[in-house]
Design an enzyme around this catalytic site. Structure first.
Site, PDB file in Angstrom:
ATOM      1  N   SER A 136      -2.658   0.317   8.312  1.00  0.00           N
ATOM      2  CA  SER A 136      -2.821   1.767   8.187  1.00  0.00           C
ATOM      3  C   SER A 136      -4.237   2.201   8.538  1.00  0.00           C
ATOM      4  O   SER A 136      -5.209   1.481   8.277  1.00  0.00           O
ATOM      5  CB  SER A 136      -2.523   2.169   6.736  1.00  0.00           C
ATOM      6  OG  SER A 136      -2.880   3.510   6.509  1.00  0.00           O
ATOM      7  N   TYR A 160      -4.405   1.176  -2.512  1.00  0.00           N
ATOM      8  CA  TYR A 160      -3.438   1.032  -1.405  1.00  0.00           C
ATOM      9  C   TYR A 160      -4.150   0.468  -0.175  1.00  0.00           C
ATOM     10  O   TYR A 160      -3.710  -0.510   0.431  1.00  0.00           O
ATOM     11  CB  TYR A 160      -2.796   2.397  -1.106  1.00  0.00           C
ATOM     12  CG  TYR A 160      -2.038   2.451   0.208  1.00  0.00           C
ATOM     13  CD1 TYR A 160      -0.871   1.703   0.388  1.00  0.00           C
ATOM     14  CD2 TYR A 160      -2.491   3.247   1.267  1.00  0.00           C
ATOM     15  CE1 TYR A 160      -0.188   1.750   1.601  1.00  0.00           C
ATOM     16  CE2 TYR A 160      -1.810   3.300   2.470  1.00  0.00           C
ATOM     17  CZ  TYR A 160      -0.657   2.548   2.635  1.00  0.00           C
ATOM     18  OH  TYR A 160       0.017   2.589   3.837  1.00  0.00           O
ATOM     19  N   LYS A 164      -3.860  -3.259   1.881  1.00  0.00           N
ATOM     20  CA  LYS A 164      -3.630  -3.434   3.334  1.00  0.00           C
ATOM     21  C   LYS A 164      -4.744  -4.299   3.935  1.00  0.00           C
ATOM     22  O   LYS A 164      -4.488  -5.171   4.769  1.00  0.00           O
ATOM     23  CB  LYS A 164      -3.590  -2.071   4.038  1.00  0.00           C
ATOM     24  CG  LYS A 164      -2.361  -1.244   3.704  1.00  0.00           C
ATOM     25  CD  LYS A 164      -1.117  -1.807   4.350  1.00  0.00           C
ATOM     26  CE  LYS A 164       0.133  -1.033   4.001  1.00  0.00           C
ATOM     27  NZ  LYS A 164       1.375  -1.689   4.394  1.00  0.00           N
TER      28      LYS A 164
END
Ligand code: NAD
Ligand code: UD1
Length: 350
Positions: A136, A160, A164
């Site tokens: 992302s 988050y 990643k």
């Protein structure tokens, strides 16, 4: 034709990518625990592709080794060929709500990091060493320069994003081990839109966090108005700028990436997938209004914590390295997103 395991294939990006892969002739196993999706998405994908016999669904959790193992072995059983196995994995499964990751970091490290680790372990045991990973643009945090190239600093600002970054590091370590891994780390910018049929689309559980599903639900009458997070950003109209990418362009990016990985020597590709075009919140609102033919009521509220003024991809590497670039514009993103939302105001629960 390749045999592919798609994790999280019932989700927003996964379902559109399954469709594109089926249309390209591939054979798929999908593993999903439906924590943020519905089996109905898969039903509609096989219907759209007219490919009922080329997709097998395994309901399971990527954090549970036995479930991932089941996905690998169900493929073998289905084909009655003991030597037949999965050629590559397209790994979408994960949790993606930034705010929730702050309040519940354990779940994000558990599913995104431990789930990826479990998947990779089972892949290695089966001799499957090709993976396309959903990374992302959130990795770049507050970008120092825009458009953002792949070698920009990795500086996530929430759990988050940290999860990643951790998986990206694990994949880099595998690539460096020189044991034949073929890896793609695809850094998505802002995926939106839907298949133009209106049969599949984004169906977030609860109140949407992201701009596009929120606008769509306002247009469909499910929400009263949009809250625009700040009009005091240093941009031309004061609202924040993002790089929106049609989900079918993103799906096509996965197909080209996979073909590249399977046809070249083992390597790791790290690519931004974005359009390179920056659009403000108010530009998106205006285009959505034009497409759906009704006003989108909105109010300006304070900035959202963790937002950046402007994130736009430098996606020139994807163009030169794999020959991919976006082909759909904002009007198509709004038109297709509205086709889905207006036909399914309550998503798959309709
Ligand atoms: P989504 O929530 O629609 O899809 C994720 C799918 O994974 C869902 O079907 C969910 O049920 C499944 N899943 C979650 N945990 C699972 C588990 N433990 N076992 C099995 N299945 C599980 O999300 P999406 O928008 O399609 O995103 C797909 C991937 O792309 C995610 O990894 C996300 O972090 C990443 N990504 C998304 C965006 C975005 O804006 N949508 C941007 C950048 C990266
Ligand atoms: C968000 C996440 C990002 C994640 C991505 C996909 C944050 C800070 N960023 O990206 O890490 O990878 O989703 O899940 O959560 N906006 C409004 N009103 C709304 C919703 C959004 O004004 O109700 C604005 C936002 O301030 C932003 C733009 O619309 O400027 C896009 O927001 P969104 O769709 O949430 O995407 P990102 O913030 O780019």
């Amino acid at each position: 034709m390749a045999n592919l395991l798609i994790t999280g294939g019932a989700g927003f990006i996964g379902s559109h990518t399954c469709l594109v892969f089926l249309e390209a002739g591939h054979e798929l196993i999908v593993i999903d625990n439906f924590i943020n999706s519905s089996p109905e998405a898969i039903k509609r994908v096989v219907q759209l592709a007219d490919a009922h016999h080329r997709l097998t669904l395994v309901e399971g959790d990527i954090c549970v080794e036995a479930d991932v193992e089941k996905a690998f072995t169900s493929f073998r059983r289905k084909n009655f060929l003991f030597h037949s196995s999965i050629d590559a994995v397209i790994h979408f499964a994960g949790l993606k709500a930034v705010g929730e990751s702050r309040t519940n970091p354990l779940d994000y490290w558990g599913v995104n990091v431990n789930g990826s680790y479990t998947l990779l372990k089972v892949m290695a045991a089966h001799g499957c060493r090709t993976i396309v990973f959903s990374s992302s643009a959130t990795l770049y945090g507050y970008p120092q320069r825009v458009p953002i190239p792949e070698d920009a600093p990795i500086a996530p600002i929430n759990p988050y994003g940290q999860s990643k970054a951790a998986v990206e590091q694990l994949l880099a370590d595998l690539a460096a081990s020189e044991t034949g891994w073929r890896i793609a780390r695809l850094r998505y910018f802002n995926p939106v839109g839907a298949h133009p049929s209106g049969m599949i689309g984004e169906d977030p559980c609860g109140i949407p966090n992201n701009l596009f599903p929120f606008i769509s639900q306002v247009a469909a009458g499910r929400r009263i108005n949009l809250k625009v997070f700040g009009n005091d950003w240093p941009t031309f109209d004061g609202t924040a700028i993002r790089d929106y990418i049609h989900v079918l362009d993103l799906a096509a990016g996965h197909l080209i990436t996979l073909e590249t990985l399977l046809s070249e020597k083992p390597q790791m590709l790290t690519l931004n997938l974005g359009s390179g075009v920056g659009l403000s919140v108010l530009e998106v609102v205006a285009e959505f209004e034009a497409v759906c033919g009704q006003p989108i009521p909105y109010e300006i509220v304070t900035r959202r914590f963790g937002d950046a003024a402007k994130t736009v991809a430098d996606s020139s590497l994807a163009e030169t390295r794999i020959g991919w670039r976006t082909t759909r514009n904002l009007t198509e993103m709004c038109r297709d997103g509205w086709a889905w939302q207006s036909a399914n105001p309550y998503g798959y629960a309709n």
